[in-house]
Design an enzyme around this catalytic site. Sequence first.
Site, mmCIF file in Angstrom:
data_model
loop_
_atom_site.group_PDB
_atom_site.id
_atom_site.type_symbol
_atom_site.label_atom_id
_atom_site.label_comp_id
_atom_site.label_asym_id
_atom_site.label_seq_id
_atom_site.Cartn_x
_atom_site.Cartn_y
_atom_site.Cartn_z
ATOM 1 N N TYR A 105 0.231 -1.101 -0.238
ATOM 2 C CA TYR A 105 0.311 0.241 0.047
ATOM 3 C C TYR A 105 0.632 1.062 -0.005
ATOM 4 C CZ TYR A 105 -3.458 -2.991 1.233
ATOM 5 O OH TYR A 105 -3.998 -4.217 0.468
ATOM 6 N N SER A 106 0.183 1.989 -0.907
ATOM 7 C CA SER A 106 1.493 3.423 -1.184
ATOM 8 C C SER A 106 0.873 3.705 0.582
ATOM 9 C CB SER A 106 0.953 4.228 -2.076
ATOM 10 O OG SER A 106 1.082 3.936 -3.283
ATOM 11 N N CYS A 288 -0.475 6.693 -10.717
ATOM 12 C CA CYS A 288 0.093 6.247 -10.064
ATOM 13 C C CYS A 288 -1.544 5.928 -9.916
ATOM 14 C CB CYS A 288 0.551 6.408 -7.962
ATOM 15 S SG CYS A 288 -0.050 5.507 -6.870
ATOM 16 N N GLU A 328 3.972 3.821 -10.686
ATOM 17 C CA GLU A 328 3.666 3.117 -10.017
ATOM 18 C C GLU A 328 1.762 2.662 -10.159
ATOM 19 O OE1 GLU A 328 5.880 1.661 -6.620
ATOM 20 O OE2 GLU A 328 4.834 2.592 -5.527
ATOM 21 N N TYR A 330 -1.232 -0.886 -10.122
ATOM 22 C CA TYR A 330 -1.027 -2.336 -10.067
ATOM 23 C C TYR A 330 -2.756 -2.634 -10.447
ATOM 24 C CZ TYR A 330 -3.126 1.672 -5.911
ATOM 25 O OH TYR A 330 -3.733 2.735 -5.584
HETATM 26 P P1 FAD Z 1 -7.285 -10.404 -1.983
HETATM 27 O O1 FAD Z 1 -7.435 -10.842 -1.871
HETATM 28 O O2 FAD Z 1 -5.836 -10.528 -2.556
HETATM 29 O O3 FAD Z 1 -7.905 -10.611 -4.368
HETATM 30 C C1 FAD Z 1 -7.490 -10.087 -5.174
HETATM 31 C C2 FAD Z 1 -8.767 -9.548 -5.779
HETATM 32 O O4 FAD Z 1 -9.229 -10.391 -6.315
HETATM 33 C C3 FAD Z 1 -9.928 -8.596 -5.307
HETATM 34 O O5 FAD Z 1 -10.592 -7.664 -5.768
HETATM 35 C C4 FAD Z 1 -10.566 -10.279 -4.526
HETATM 36 O O6 FAD Z 1 -12.465 -9.514 -4.636
HETATM 37 C C5 FAD Z 1 -10.615 -11.261 -6.030
HETATM 38 N N1 FAD Z 1 -11.093 -11.932 -5.794
HETATM 39 C C6 FAD Z 1 -10.968 -13.019 -5.053
HETATM 40 N N2 FAD Z 1 -10.844 -14.226 -4.655
HETATM 41 C C7 FAD Z 1 -11.223 -14.656 -5.918
HETATM 42 C C8 FAD Z 1 -11.764 -15.699 -6.618
HETATM 43 N N3 FAD Z 1 -12.307 -17.031 -6.491
HETATM 44 N N4 FAD Z 1 -12.470 -15.324 -7.760
HETATM 45 C C9 FAD Z 1 -11.966 -14.138 -8.808
HETATM 46 N N5 FAD Z 1 -11.842 -13.505 -7.939
HETATM 47 C C10 FAD Z 1 -11.063 -13.696 -6.756
HETATM 48 N N6 FAD Z 1 -4.741 -0.182 -3.042
HETATM 49 C C11 FAD Z 1 -5.473 0.531 -2.353
HETATM 50 O O7 FAD Z 1 -6.392 -0.178 -1.385
HETATM 51 N N7 FAD Z 1 -3.925 1.915 -1.892
HETATM 52 C C12 FAD Z 1 -3.522 1.888 -2.305
HETATM 53 O O8 FAD Z 1 -2.467 2.609 -2.537
HETATM 54 C C13 FAD Z 1 -2.041 1.018 -3.223
HETATM 55 N N8 FAD Z 1 -1.115 1.045 -3.152
HETATM 56 C C14 FAD Z 1 -0.078 -0.459 -4.123
HETATM 57 C C15 FAD Z 1 0.764 -0.027 -3.808
HETATM 58 C C16 FAD Z 1 1.871 -0.970 -5.168
HETATM 59 C C17 FAD Z 1 3.396 -0.497 -5.010
HETATM 60 C C18 FAD Z 1 1.306 -2.269 -5.295
HETATM 61 C C19 FAD Z 1 1.679 -3.274 -6.315
HETATM 62 C C20 FAD Z 1 -0.411 -2.185 -5.226
HETATM 63 C C21 FAD Z 1 -0.834 -1.493 -4.242
HETATM 64 N N9 FAD Z 1 -2.152 -1.633 -3.959
HETATM 65 C C22 FAD Z 1 -3.346 -0.178 -3.165
HETATM 66 C C23 FAD Z 1 -3.348 -2.533 -4.475
HETATM 67 C C24 FAD Z 1 -2.981 -3.859 -2.780
HETATM 68 O O9 FAD Z 1 -2.022 -3.828 -2.420
HETATM 69 C C25 FAD Z 1 -3.662 -4.944 -2.670
HETATM 70 O O10 FAD Z 1 -3.454 -5.747 -3.761
HETATM 71 C C26 FAD Z 1 -5.732 -4.671 -2.854
HETATM 72 O O11 FAD Z 1 -5.638 -3.981 -1.689
HETATM 73 C C27 FAD Z 1 -5.852 -5.982 -2.852
HETATM 74 O O12 FAD Z 1 -5.543 -7.361 -2.068
HETATM 75 P P2 FAD Z 1 -6.618 -8.169 -1.157
HETATM 76 O O13 FAD Z 1 -6.320 -8.576 0.455
HETATM 77 O O14 FAD Z 1 -7.443 -7.048 -0.688
HETATM 78 O O15 FAD Z 1 -7.620 -9.162 -2.272
#
Ligand code: FAD
Length: 330
Positions: A105-106, A288, A328, A330
């Site tokens: 997360y940024s 971003c 950046e 994602y």
């Molecule tokens: P996950 O559990 O990883 O799931 C990912 C997606 O898949 C979700 O949309 C979920 O609903 C879906 N999913 C789950 N199960 C299934 C299934 N069976 N079939 C289909 N789809 C499914 N995010 C922010 O909100 N704010 C930020 O500032 C931010 N900064 C970032 C900076 C960087 C450098 C990077 C790489 C990423 C950033 N992100 C940011 C994204 C963040 O890291 C996560 O990827 C995001 O919050 C989703 O993670 P999660 O664990 O909630 O979802």
Amino acid sequence: SSRSRDRPVVCMSVQQVSTKKVAVSPLVLEEAKEPPLHVFKNKEPYTGTIVSVERIVGPRAPGETCHIVIDHGGNVPYWEGQSYGIIPPGENPKKPGSPHNVRLYSIASTRYGDFFDGKTASLCVRRAVYYDPETGKEDPSKKGVCSNFLCDSKRGDKVQITGPSGKIMLLPEDNPNGNHIMIATGTGVAPFRAYLRRMFMENVTASSFKFGGLAWLFLGVANGDSLLYDEEFSKYLVDHPANFRYDRALSREHKNKRGGKMYVQDKMEEYSDEILELLEQGAHIYFCGLKGMMGGIQETLKRVAEERGESWEEKLSKLKKNKQWHVEVY
Ligand code: FAD
């Protein structure tokens, strides 16, 4: 007036005490030559504490975005533009017995945090939800693990932090009078909130970074209710009109000049000549947000460069070579 005509008049210019910035005592971090990197690794994360979780979008915003303040006690220092890793609690379903994978997360605050004491970091997190493509209904069994954990957490809850990481989005401070063009979609605004607080909100005593350049933010979101930190940014427009520009693209409320939805690249296109001039003069440009944003933006920049009889490929490679181009997504 006629009565004062014969009397000497003394004109005085009184320098007003500026109350527009918050005086902040410098952290040791201010003297470092390099940013902190990976102070806490995935195997040994730091346990921070949630200070607050606040929904920051209005009722008509599609989806939910929260501003989350985490207390790191000054133990996980970072620079503006870096990210934290968060390891959500529970077991990784793909690797039974192991923790979940880290999510990045940024960081949306400056190194001083929202309380100016260097002890907190703020995140801007969009709750990831899953809609079944056939029924169109939300399926809670597939909701995003980490974003839901963060948005549902309460004051006092513990949170596993790794990092900080990332160098690509660091704010170059070598030239305090430099120009910075920031392009964000949704939560992509997080690092820019940090930059802008550093430029316009904090007055770090004894710091060499006294911003005197131009900061220009383009923010793309769905509608007015989805705007993030709008009050904070609007205040900079009033307090620092010569140094800040702020353009909003509301895709579901505004139309672009072709009558289509107004995306961030359409708003940029309105100012393309100025943007290209600023880049030519050495401005930094940052992007971003969601991965998908870059395609449309690059297409637009290529089109406007070609309309000016310039080669976008040449320009882009020069921007990359000069380290003016920061992405950046994602
Ligand atoms: P996950 O559990 O990883 O799931 C990912 C997606 O898949 C979700 O949309 C979920 O609903 C879906 N999913 C789950 N199960 C299934 C299934 N069976 N079939 C289909 N789809 C499914 N995010 C922010 O909100 N704010 C930020 O500032 C931010 N900064 C970032 C900076 C960087 C450098 C990077 C790489 C990423 C950033 N992100 C940011 C994204 C963040 O890291 C996560 O990827 C995001 O919050 C989703 O993670 P999660 O664990 O909630 O979802």
